[in-house]
Design an enzyme around this catalytic site. Structure first.
Site, mmCIF file in Angstrom:
data_model
loop_
_atom_site.group_PDB
_atom_site.id
_atom_site.type_symbol
_atom_site.label_atom_id
_atom_site.label_comp_id
_atom_site.label_asym_id
_atom_site.label_seq_id
_atom_site.Cartn_x
_atom_site.Cartn_y
_atom_site.Cartn_z
ATOM 1 N N ALA A 20 -49.445 8.346 27.614
ATOM 2 C CA ALA A 20 -49.348 9.685 27.275
ATOM 3 C C ALA A 20 -48.903 9.961 26.645
ATOM 4 O O ALA A 20 -48.789 10.774 25.351
ATOM 5 C CB ALA A 20 -50.279 10.270 28.635
ATOM 6 N N ARG A 31 -48.629 13.296 12.059
ATOM 7 C CA ARG A 31 -49.744 14.507 11.635
ATOM 8 C C ARG A 31 -48.947 15.306 10.399
ATOM 9 O O ARG A 31 -49.021 15.982 9.676
ATOM 10 C CB ARG A 31 -50.601 15.448 12.834
ATOM 11 C CG ARG A 31 -51.180 14.693 12.955
ATOM 12 C CD ARG A 31 -52.329 15.410 14.622
ATOM 13 N NE ARG A 31 -52.903 14.195 15.313
ATOM 14 C CZ ARG A 31 -52.448 14.731 16.514
ATOM 15 N NH1 ARG A 31 -51.328 15.405 16.726
ATOM 16 N NH2 ARG A 31 -53.179 13.406 16.906
ATOM 17 N N CYS A 54 -54.325 8.059 35.287
ATOM 18 C CA CYS A 54 -55.875 8.432 37.008
ATOM 19 C C CYS A 54 -56.628 8.188 37.374
ATOM 20 O O CYS A 54 -57.347 8.056 37.997
ATOM 21 C CB CYS A 54 -55.397 10.017 36.567
ATOM 22 S SG CYS A 54 -53.913 10.582 35.896
ATOM 23 N N ARG A 81 -52.636 4.248 12.274
ATOM 24 C CA ARG A 81 -52.334 5.693 11.232
ATOM 25 C C ARG A 81 -51.329 5.725 11.223
ATOM 26 O O ARG A 81 -50.124 6.682 11.360
ATOM 27 C CB ARG A 81 -51.983 6.358 12.806
ATOM 28 C CG ARG A 81 -53.751 7.261 12.955
ATOM 29 C CD ARG A 81 -53.564 7.408 14.594
ATOM 30 N NE ARG A 81 -54.674 7.912 14.529
ATOM 31 C CZ ARG A 81 -56.122 7.684 15.201
ATOM 32 N NH1 ARG A 81 -56.255 6.286 15.453
ATOM 33 N NH2 ARG A 81 -57.286 8.183 14.945
ATOM 34 N N ASP A 296 -43.752 11.524 33.049
ATOM 35 C CA ASP A 296 -43.618 11.591 34.394
ATOM 36 C C ASP A 296 -42.642 11.178 34.309
ATOM 37 O O ASP A 296 -41.477 10.852 35.009
ATOM 38 C CB ASP A 296 -44.480 9.945 34.780
ATOM 39 C CG ASP A 296 -45.124 10.843 34.748
ATOM 40 O OD1 ASP A 296 -46.248 11.328 34.868
ATOM 41 O OD2 ASP A 296 -46.478 9.193 35.514
ATOM 42 N N ASN A 318 -49.757 14.474 28.425
ATOM 43 C CA ASN A 318 -49.688 14.970 27.104
ATOM 44 C C ASN A 318 -49.351 16.041 26.341
ATOM 45 O O ASN A 318 -49.241 16.726 24.862
ATOM 46 C CB ASN A 318 -51.712 15.574 26.395
ATOM 47 C CG ASN A 318 -51.819 13.300 27.030
ATOM 48 O OD1 ASN A 318 -51.933 12.444 25.826
ATOM 49 N ND2 ASN A 318 -52.868 13.414 28.003
ATOM 50 N N TRP A 447 -69.375 37.518 46.649
ATOM 51 C CA TRP A 447 -67.759 37.520 46.958
ATOM 52 C C TRP A 447 -67.375 35.899 46.320
ATOM 53 O O TRP A 447 -67.768 35.309 47.168
ATOM 54 C CB TRP A 447 -67.054 37.990 47.501
ATOM 55 C CG TRP A 447 -67.414 39.200 47.885
ATOM 56 C CD1 TRP A 447 -68.154 40.433 48.148
ATOM 57 C CD2 TRP A 447 -66.223 40.571 46.987
ATOM 58 N NE1 TRP A 447 -67.615 41.950 47.861
ATOM 59 C CE2 TRP A 447 -66.571 41.661 47.509
ATOM 60 C CE3 TRP A 447 -65.101 40.236 46.592
ATOM 61 C CZ2 TRP A 447 -65.865 42.414 46.771
ATOM 62 C CZ3 TRP A 447 -64.007 41.354 46.411
ATOM 63 C CH2 TRP A 447 -64.183 42.006 46.131
ATOM 64 N N ARG A 455 -58.835 39.139 49.055
ATOM 65 C CA ARG A 455 -58.778 40.718 49.644
ATOM 66 C C ARG A 455 -57.822 40.168 51.126
ATOM 67 O O ARG A 455 -57.947 41.258 51.531
ATOM 68 C CB ARG A 455 -60.522 40.295 49.592
ATOM 69 C CG ARG A 455 -61.242 42.087 49.931
ATOM 70 C CD ARG A 455 -62.482 42.709 49.786
ATOM 71 N NE ARG A 455 -63.218 41.834 50.746
ATOM 72 C CZ ARG A 455 -64.600 41.978 50.888
ATOM 73 N NH1 ARG A 455 -65.413 42.828 49.798
ATOM 74 N NH2 ARG A 455 -65.625 41.775 51.919
#
Length: 466
Positions: A20, A31, A54, A81, A296, A318, A447, A455
């Site tokens: 990631a 980019r 995950c 890319r 991580d 990410n 509520w 509250r």
């Protein structure tokens, strides 16, 4: 830089780790700067890139039909890319003074040095494997990578019996217990803590405990594993604690992860108290102008406590990658920190938390009031309304919200996002009660449960001050 190059003005970015954070950084830098300006070389020691760790429990449990669904981008897509991605290639040394890394081809063992102008360290985390007899035996599995997930599935298809023991009851332990139940296994979870999900306070963990037992999972709390017993073939066959043993055809370790920073430590880069790399707001390794780190393997600032934490989550990885790629590519971006939001589920029980637990607040010297409320996910008269428990911590004098935990059936998990925004904005419980949240009977009571807790917390803070 320590090495002169005859490659003209083109800079080289080297990325260690292609999941990631690493590949988000590489893609974002690409980019912003074309191949003519910036050469990008990435090293990955495993078989996969840009995958969702995950998602592994859901693949093992059968919710996700095949492994490749968990891969966001393949090595080929990254190469198209303009990223020179070297798979099954493990970086074994970072030479900071020389501005280069040494990598070893996992298959052939051949080693070579690659110089860099800019370096990104995205080495991830490794599962905690306790130093116990039999813990490395066949049939004992960690689940950190797709390779790990595949190895576990191979064991499940080969196992002679249908008994599983999960060691640890954090997110991975709880999710893997559910996955194994879905596969028709009898599951025992052996947990060191008083209740499962130590990221919750014990009173909220108790609700998870009850739900797990309701699914037919055997929960063994306050138990320390002492060994994994093996059979005549050397395979795991039981998990031992001080006073019991639990037969197992497969053992899954869900004890959590530690930052994988042995490379960084050997190179003399700065680590924090949790063993993760320390960076500035731009994700640059402290004291090093041309080295970044994310995912991580780093520690991040907890915006509620003001202290460094280690949190292994794909969302952060990410974001770190985006920030690093933007900075490497000549732009400017920062990662301000986290409030510690996480969600999970056990079958239809949703578990959510953000901010500090009681013990976290005490540890950093905060005085607080804690309230717990029972509410429902929808208007009580609307079909499908189910109970939900919300716990909120607010700072004693100021009323600032410090943490929220929610356990309930449907609609519990994503409600925590409102609390995460409130924590980030440093709102008080009183301010939260005035939030204009979406209401209609199918979605919430008049509520909202989070506002009922706010509250009650606001009142408790007020009463404490009078």
């Amino acid at each position: 830089m320590g090495m002169s190059r005859a490659r003209g003005t083109r800079e080289r970015l080297v990325v260690i780790g292609a999941d990631a954070a690493g590949m988000s950084a590489a893609s974002q830098a690409r980019r912003l700067r074309g191949p003519g300006e910036l050469e990008i070389v990435a090293f990955e020691r495993g078989h996969f890139t840009s995958f969702s760790a995950c998602g592994i429990p859901y693949w093992v449990g059968g919710h996700v039909p095949e492994r490749d669904r968990l891969v966001a981008r393949t090595p080929e897509e990254h190469r198209e890319r303009g990223i020179d991605l070297r798979m099954r290639s493990e970086v074994t040394e970072i030479d900071v003074a020389g501005g280069r890394v040494r990598a070893r081809d996992v298959e052939s063992g051949a080693e070579s040095w690659t110089p860099y102008d800019k370096l990104v360290i995205a080495t991830g985390a490794r599962p905690v494997r306790p130093d116990l007899p039999g813990v490395d035996a066949p049939g004992v599995h960690g689940v950190q990578t797709l390779d790990d997930g595949q190895a576990l599935l191979d064991t499940l298809t080969r196992a002679r019996g249908r008994r599983a023991v999960v060691v640890g009851a954090g997110y991975i332990g709880v999710e893997m217990a559910e996955a194994l139940i879905n596969r028709g296994y009898g599951v025992t979870v052996v947990n060191r803590g008083a209740e499962p999900m130590s990221t919750l306070d014990p009173d909220m963990g108790r609700l998870v405990h009850e739900a797990m037992e309701g699914l037919g999972i055997t929960m063994v709390n306050d138990a320390e594993v002492t060994a994994v017993r093996t059979d005549d073939d050397g395979r795991a066959c039981a998990v031992l604690t001080a006073d019991a043993q639990y037969p197992a055809d497969v053992v899954v370790l869900g004890i959590g992860v530690r930052p994988e920073t042995s490379l960084a430590a050997a190179a003399g880069l700065p680590l924090g108290g949790h063993g993760g790399l320390l960076t500035d707001r731009a994700m640059r390794v402290r004291g090093h102008g041309d080295i970044w780190a994310g995912g991580d393997c780093v520690e991040v600032l907890d915006l509620v406590s003001g202290q460094q934490r280690h949190i292994a989550l794909g969302t952060h990885a990410n974001k770190h990658g985006q920030v690093i790629g933007t900075n490497v590519g000549g732009g400017y971006a920062t990662f301000p920190g986290v409030v510690g939001t996480a969600v999970s589920k056990v079958c239809d029980l949703e578990i959510a938390r953000t901010g500090l637990r009681e013990k976290d607040a005490r540890r950093v010297g905060l005085r607080f009031e804690a309230v717990t409320v029972e509410s429902t996910s929808r208007a009580g008269y609307y079909p499908g309304a189910s109970p939900m428990t919300v716990k909120m911590l607010a700072e004693r004098r100021t009323g600032r919200v410090l943490g929220v935990q929610i356990v309930g059936r449907e609609g519990a998990a994503k409600r925590v996002d409102v609390a995460a925004v409130a924590l980030t904005a440093q709102m008080t419980a009183e301010q939260m009660t005035a939030l204009d949240l979406g209401y209609a009977p199918p979605f919430s009571p008049v509520w909202d449960p989070v506002l009922v807790a706010a509250r009650k917390a606001a009142k408790k803070v007020q009463d404490a001050g009078t």
